[in-house]
Design a protein around this motif. Structure first.
Motif, PDB file in Angstrom:
ATOM      1  N   GLN A  99      85.579  27.519  16.676  1.00 17.24           N
ATOM      2  CA  GLN A  99      84.511  27.894  15.551  1.00 17.24           C
ATOM      3  C   GLN A  99      85.265  27.165  14.513  1.00 17.24           C
ATOM      4  O   GLN A  99      86.094  27.393  14.120  1.00 17.24           O
ATOM      5  CB  GLN A  99      84.391  29.274  15.323  1.00 17.24           C
ATOM      6  N   GLY A 100      84.234  26.380  13.699  1.00 16.20           N
ATOM      7  CA  GLY A 100      84.792  25.583  12.274  1.00 16.20           C
ATOM      8  C   GLY A 100      85.097  24.076  12.463  1.00 16.20           C
ATOM      9  O   GLY A 100      85.360  23.532  11.446  1.00 16.20           O
ATOM     10  N   GLU A 101      85.643  23.825  13.810  1.00 15.67           N
ATOM     11  CA  GLU A 101      85.896  22.516  13.999  1.00 15.67           C
ATOM     12  C   GLU A 101      84.766  21.423  13.709  1.00 15.67           C
ATOM     13  O   GLU A 101      83.805  21.837  13.941  1.00 15.67           O
ATOM     14  CB  GLU A 101      86.528  22.362  15.351  1.00 15.67           C
ATOM     15  N   VAL A 102      85.146  20.341  12.988  1.00 16.98           N
ATOM     16  CA  VAL A 102      83.913  19.385  12.975  1.00 16.98           C
ATOM     17  C   VAL A 102      83.687  18.576  14.251  1.00 16.98           C
ATOM     18  O   VAL A 102      84.256  18.117  15.167  1.00 16.98           O
ATOM     19  CB  VAL A 102      84.669  18.269  11.897  1.00 16.98           C
ATOM     20  N   GLN A 151      77.589  18.901   1.724  1.00 16.88           N
ATOM     21  CA  GLN A 151      78.295  19.804   2.666  1.00 16.88           C
ATOM     22  C   GLN A 151      77.582  19.730   4.212  1.00 16.88           C
ATOM     23  O   GLN A 151      78.216  19.748   5.181  1.00 16.88           O
ATOM     24  CB  GLN A 151      78.279  21.291   2.265  1.00 16.88           C
ATOM     25  N   VAL A 158      78.353  17.253   6.950  1.00 20.56           N
ATOM     26  CA  VAL A 158      79.696  17.571   8.137  1.00 20.56           C
ATOM     27  C   VAL A 158      79.208  18.723   8.911  1.00 20.56           C
ATOM     28  O   VAL A 158      79.084  19.866   8.372  1.00 20.56           O
ATOM     29  CB  VAL A 158      81.003  17.951   7.330  1.00 20.56           C
ATOM     30  N   HIS A 190      79.822  21.619  11.675  1.00 20.41           N
ATOM     31  CA  HIS A 190      80.800  22.249  12.186  1.00 20.41           C
ATOM     32  C   HIS A 190      80.601  23.122  13.491  1.00 20.41           C
ATOM     33  O   HIS A 190      79.299  23.234  13.625  1.00 20.41           O
ATOM     34  CB  HIS A 190      81.419  23.345  11.226  1.00 20.41           C
TER      35      HIS A 190
END
Length: 347
Positions: free
Chosen positions: A69-72, A194, A197, A199
């Motif tokens: 979770q949160g990775e691009v 924002q 990108v 995620h």
């Protein structure tokens, strides 16, 4: 009839009765025992789609890659959105300057009102003094008229200054509104930048990655899917004849067809409705009743949702949505007979 014939006859009858009993038990087990071979592994799938359009400049995942979770996952070209943000910030700076100018205008208008009011009071008092002087003395009638006219002109100038103050205050309100709009525009531009990108919203496996660097990504168009690795569950499709023995919370044995892996689970929900294929609704919202009726009716299958105990999963096993499994429910003893029964299809 000799003893041997009687024995053979009795043995035949016994075997026949035993076969009937075994057949009845097997039929009852098949028809009413809470088990099914029609179990399917499922998982929550997140559809990954850009929120803003643009050229794809970076793709950081490949098919079936595990991501946290949160990775691009991918990046949309940011240059145009950065320029838009710079323009919105410049507009905000200009609107803030207009607000400061409007504040200065209000201060100047207030000062003008005070000055005009003072002039009006002075000329009014002067006019009143001259009006009190008896006629025929040192002051002429023309001087009295001139003094009155000057006082009236001073009063008009005072009212005009008050109107100018009102205009300055209205211009200030407009400048504040323009500043608020500029702030919203900046916030929107920052949000769009924002959103270039993308995620990973959950831990999971990227699949069906159809996007490549250089592709144009439209807003809202799905470019990959993310299977939530913490959301695997099972749907067991039980015949309606078996539903009366099922309750939420009953433990479940799961045996996957893939290698016969044995898992544990628990019933967490039962579907409360399925589509009636025999009697669909017509275009006029009336029941389109089938004029024929089959005497042999197959029991309907109702989906039962089953959670999978992650502590019982073998280390390193591969669990994929769509796998098939055999599901056996172990009903708990002492079910509350007043509990609402599971809905079944009527024939």
């Amino acid at each position: 009839m000799n003893t041997q014939s009687v024995l053979r006859f009795a043995t035949t009858i016994l075997i026949f009765l035993l076969a009937i009993l075994v057949g009845a038990a097997l039929w009852k087990h098949y028809m009413y025992s809470p088990w099914t071979r029609d179990g399917r592994v499922r998982a929550e799938v997140v559809k990954i789609a850009p929120d803003v359009p643009g050229l794809v400049t970076s793709v950081n995942v490949i098919d079936n890659q595990f991501v946290h979770q949160g990775e691009v996952l991918l990046v949309i070209d940011q240059a145009r959105y950065q320029l838009t943000l710079n323009q919105m910030r410049a507009n905000l700076t200009a609107s803030q300057a207009n607000v400061e100018a409007s504040v200065a205008n209000i201060a100047a208008a207030k000062a003008a009102v005070v000055a005009k009011q003072a002039d009006y009071q002075m000329y009014r008092e002067q006019s009143e003094r001259r009006q009190r002087i008896p006629q025929g003395t040192v002051i002429s009638a023309e001087a009295r008229s001139n003094a009155m006219a000057v006082a009236r002109a001073a009063e008009a100038s005072w009212h005009q200054a008050q109107a100018a103050l009102g205009q300055a205050q209205a211009a200030h309100e407009q400048a504040l509104a323009a500043e608020s709009q500029a702030q919203v525009a900046v916030a929107t531009a920052e949000l769009n930048l924002q959103r270039t990108v993308i995620h990973a919203p959950v831990d999971g496996y990227a699949t069906n990655v159809t996007v490549r660097v250089g592709d144009y990504a439209s807003a809202g168009a799905q470019r990959m899917a993310l299977i939530d690795s913490h959301s695997y569950y099972l749907y067991g499709y039980f015949e309606e004849t078996k539903l009366p023995r099922l309750r939420v919370g009953d433990p479940v044995d799961i045996r996957l067809m893939a290698g016969g892996i044995h898992l544990k689970g628990q019933i967490i929900g039962v579907a409360r409705g399925i589509t009636d294929r025999d009697n669909p609704t017509g275009s006029d919202q009336l029941a389109n009743v089938n004029p024929t009726f089959n005497w042999v009716r197959l029991a309907q299958r109702v989906p039962v949702r089953i959670s999978i105990d992650p502590s019982q999963m073998p280390k390193g096993m591969v669990l994929s949505a769509g796998m098939t499994a055999t599901v056996v429910v172990h009903p708990k003893g002492g079910h509350d007979q007043t509990a609402p029964a599971v809905a079944t299809s009527a024939h």
